[in-house]
Scaffold this motif. Structure first.
Motif, PDB file in Angstrom:
ATOM      1  N   SER A 189      12.013   1.891  -0.966  1.00 52.15           N
ATOM      2  CA  SER A 189      11.871   2.156  -2.173  1.00 52.15           C
ATOM      3  C   SER A 189      11.041   1.037  -2.735  1.00 52.15           C
ATOM      4  O   SER A 189      10.885  -0.167  -1.905  1.00 52.15           O
ATOM      5  CB  SER A 189      12.974   2.150  -3.044  1.00 52.15           C
ATOM      6  OG  SER A 189      13.950   1.161  -2.919  1.00 52.15           O
ATOM      7  N   TRP A 190      10.261   1.048  -3.939  1.00 49.81           N
ATOM      8  CA  TRP A 190       9.352   0.129  -4.761  1.00 49.81           C
ATOM      9  C   TRP A 190      10.445  -0.883  -5.470  1.00 49.81           C
ATOM     10  O   TRP A 190      11.390  -0.660  -5.927  1.00 49.81           O
ATOM     11  CB  TRP A 190       8.590   0.965  -5.673  1.00 49.81           C
ATOM     12  CG  TRP A 190       7.591   1.357  -5.022  1.00 49.81           C
ATOM     13  CD1 TRP A 190       7.095   2.836  -5.421  1.00 49.81           C
ATOM     14  CD2 TRP A 190       6.298   1.077  -4.173  1.00 49.81           C
ATOM     15  NE1 TRP A 190       6.151   3.344  -4.486  1.00 49.81           N
ATOM     16  CE2 TRP A 190       5.656   2.201  -3.893  1.00 49.81           C
ATOM     17  CE3 TRP A 190       5.831  -0.192  -3.902  1.00 49.81           C
ATOM     18  CZ2 TRP A 190       4.353   1.964  -3.212  1.00 49.81           C
ATOM     19  CZ3 TRP A 190       4.725  -0.246  -3.060  1.00 49.81           C
ATOM     20  CH2 TRP A 190       4.101   0.627  -2.650  1.00 49.81           C
ATOM     21  N   VAL A 191       9.741  -2.280  -5.235  1.00 48.35           N
ATOM     22  CA  VAL A 191      10.506  -3.346  -5.986  1.00 48.35           C
ATOM     23  C   VAL A 191       9.274  -3.821  -6.625  1.00 48.35           C
ATOM     24  O   VAL A 191       8.252  -3.982  -5.996  1.00 48.35           O
ATOM     25  CB  VAL A 191      11.670  -4.061  -5.164  1.00 48.35           C
ATOM     26  CG1 VAL A 191      12.619  -3.646  -4.934  1.00 48.35           C
ATOM     27  CG2 VAL A 191      10.897  -4.889  -4.091  1.00 48.35           C
ATOM     28  N   ASP A 192       9.379  -4.680  -7.884  1.00 47.85           N
ATOM     29  CA  ASP A 192       8.422  -5.405  -8.447  1.00 47.85           C
ATOM     30  C   ASP A 192       8.598  -6.685  -7.833  1.00 47.85           C
ATOM     31  O   ASP A 192       9.537  -7.258  -7.960  1.00 47.85           O
ATOM     32  CB  ASP A 192       8.688  -5.467  -9.997  1.00 47.85           C
ATOM     33  CG  ASP A 192       8.447  -3.844 -10.621  1.00 47.85           C
ATOM     34  OD1 ASP A 192       7.438  -3.253  -9.904  1.00 47.85           O
ATOM     35  OD2 ASP A 192       8.839  -3.448 -11.642  1.00 47.85           O
ATOM     36  N   ASP A 215       0.815  -1.341  -0.104  1.00 50.45           N
ATOM     37  CA  ASP A 215      -0.012   0.001  -0.084  1.00 50.45           C
ATOM     38  C   ASP A 215       0.852   1.293   0.200  1.00 50.45           C
ATOM     39  O   ASP A 215       0.523   2.381  -0.165  1.00 50.45           O
ATOM     40  CB  ASP A 215      -0.963   0.130   1.136  1.00 50.45           C
ATOM     41  CG  ASP A 215      -0.418   0.462   2.599  1.00 50.45           C
ATOM     42  OD1 ASP A 215       0.741  -0.188   2.755  1.00 50.45           O
ATOM     43  OD2 ASP A 215      -1.130   1.005   3.257  1.00 50.45           O
ATOM     44  N   GLY A 216       2.120   1.325   0.200  1.00 52.78           N
ATOM     45  CA  GLY A 216       3.175   2.366   0.344  1.00 52.78           C
ATOM     46  C   GLY A 216       2.916   3.458   1.448  1.00 52.78           C
ATOM     47  O   GLY A 216       3.889   4.598   1.377  1.00 52.78           O
ATOM     48  N   ASP A 243       4.342   1.365  12.768  1.00 49.62           N
ATOM     49  CA  ASP A 243       2.931   1.741  13.416  1.00 49.62           C
ATOM     50  C   ASP A 243       1.728   1.826  12.415  1.00 49.62           C
ATOM     51  O   ASP A 243       0.644   1.609  12.205  1.00 49.62           O
ATOM     52  CB  ASP A 243       3.045   3.189  14.116  1.00 49.62           C
ATOM     53  CG  ASP A 243       3.656   2.982  15.432  1.00 49.62           C
ATOM     54  OD1 ASP A 243       3.908   1.594  16.101  1.00 49.62           O
ATOM     55  OD2 ASP A 243       4.223   3.943  15.846  1.00 49.62           O
ATOM     56  N   ILE A 244       2.454   2.335  11.014  1.00 45.59           N
ATOM     57  CA  ILE A 244       1.410   2.638   9.984  1.00 45.59           C
ATOM     58  C   ILE A 244       1.203   1.388   8.982  1.00 45.59           C
ATOM     59  O   ILE A 244       0.187   1.516   8.451  1.00 45.59           O
ATOM     60  CB  ILE A 244       1.905   3.616   9.228  1.00 45.59           C
ATOM     61  CG1 ILE A 244       0.777   4.375   8.273  1.00 45.59           C
ATOM     62  CG2 ILE A 244       3.067   3.397   8.128  1.00 45.59           C
ATOM     63  CD1 ILE A 244       1.249   5.803   7.941  1.00 45.59           C
ATOM     64  N   CYS A 245       1.937   0.389   9.072  1.00 45.95           N
ATOM     65  CA  CYS A 245       1.775  -0.758   8.212  1.00 45.95           C
ATOM     66  C   CYS A 245       0.351  -1.287   8.398  1.00 45.95           C
ATOM     67  O   CYS A 245       0.199  -1.893   9.886  1.00 45.95           O
ATOM     68  CB  CYS A 245       2.866  -1.795   8.316  1.00 45.95           C
ATOM     69  SG  CYS A 245       2.775  -3.314   7.061  1.00 45.95           S
ATOM     70  N   GLU A 252       5.904   6.582   1.729  1.00 47.77           N
ATOM     71  CA  GLU A 252       5.296   7.844   1.736  1.00 47.77           C
ATOM     72  C   GLU A 252       5.480   8.496   3.059  1.00 47.77           C
ATOM     73  O   GLU A 252       6.042   9.951   3.043  1.00 47.77           O
ATOM     74  CB  GLU A 252       3.851   7.820   1.403  1.00 47.77           C
ATOM     75  CG  GLU A 252       3.437   7.391  -0.004  1.00 47.77           C
ATOM     76  CD  GLU A 252       1.880   7.280   0.083  1.00 47.77           C
ATOM     77  OE1 GLU A 252       1.186   7.952   0.910  1.00 47.77           O
ATOM     78  OE2 GLU A 252       1.348   6.543  -1.191  1.00 47.77           O
ATOM     79  N   ASP A 253       5.544   7.866   4.026  1.00 46.42           N
ATOM     80  CA  ASP A 253       5.790   8.595   5.553  1.00 46.42           C
ATOM     81  C   ASP A 253       7.052   8.444   6.116  1.00 46.42           C
ATOM     82  O   ASP A 253       7.164   9.191   7.221  1.00 46.42           O
ATOM     83  CB  ASP A 253       4.557   8.106   6.520  1.00 46.42           C
ATOM     84  CG  ASP A 253       3.067   8.554   6.014  1.00 46.42           C
ATOM     85  OD1 ASP A 253       2.959   9.388   5.154  1.00 46.42           O
ATOM     86  OD2 ASP A 253       2.305   8.072   6.575  1.00 46.42           O
TER      87      ASP A 253
END
Length: 106
Positions: free
Chosen positions: A62-65, A49-50, A92-94, A54-55
């Protein structure tokens, strides 16, 4: 099901990818294991969900496929885990508890 906080004891390190330790079991594309040590992401439960990316105040992720993985086809990688300031915001946010941060595992 959350990431195992004792994965470094309960799992075997099976290799390295992009400079990060990989903890098994790994059997792509369905089983991808855990990536990282100080900042660890369980790729098998990450839904991509990123929110952590973002936070994060120091841009650890970083993003990985991850094509054909059942939870999501992209994951967040703790690419810069050495930059982590142990603020625990990512933990905490995951939404699925896929991240663990442990300063003793540096």
């Amino acid at each position: 099901m959350a990431i195992d906080p004792n994965f470094d004891v309960n799992r075997e390190q099976v290799g390295e990818e992009n400079g990060l330790d990989v903890w098994g079991p790994v059997d792509p594309p369905k089983k991808l294991g855990i990536r990282g040590t100080h900042v660890a992401v369980d790729y098998d439960i990450c839904v991509g969900d990123g929110a952590c990316l973002e936070d994060c105040p120091v841009d650890v992720f970083s993003w990985v496929d991850t094509p054909d993985h059942p939870a999501s086809e992209k994951k967040v990688e703790p690419t810069r885990e050495d930059q982590c300031i142990d603020c625990m915001l990512c933990v905490d946010i995951c939404p699925v508890d896929a991240i663990d941060v442990d300063a003793s595992r540096e």
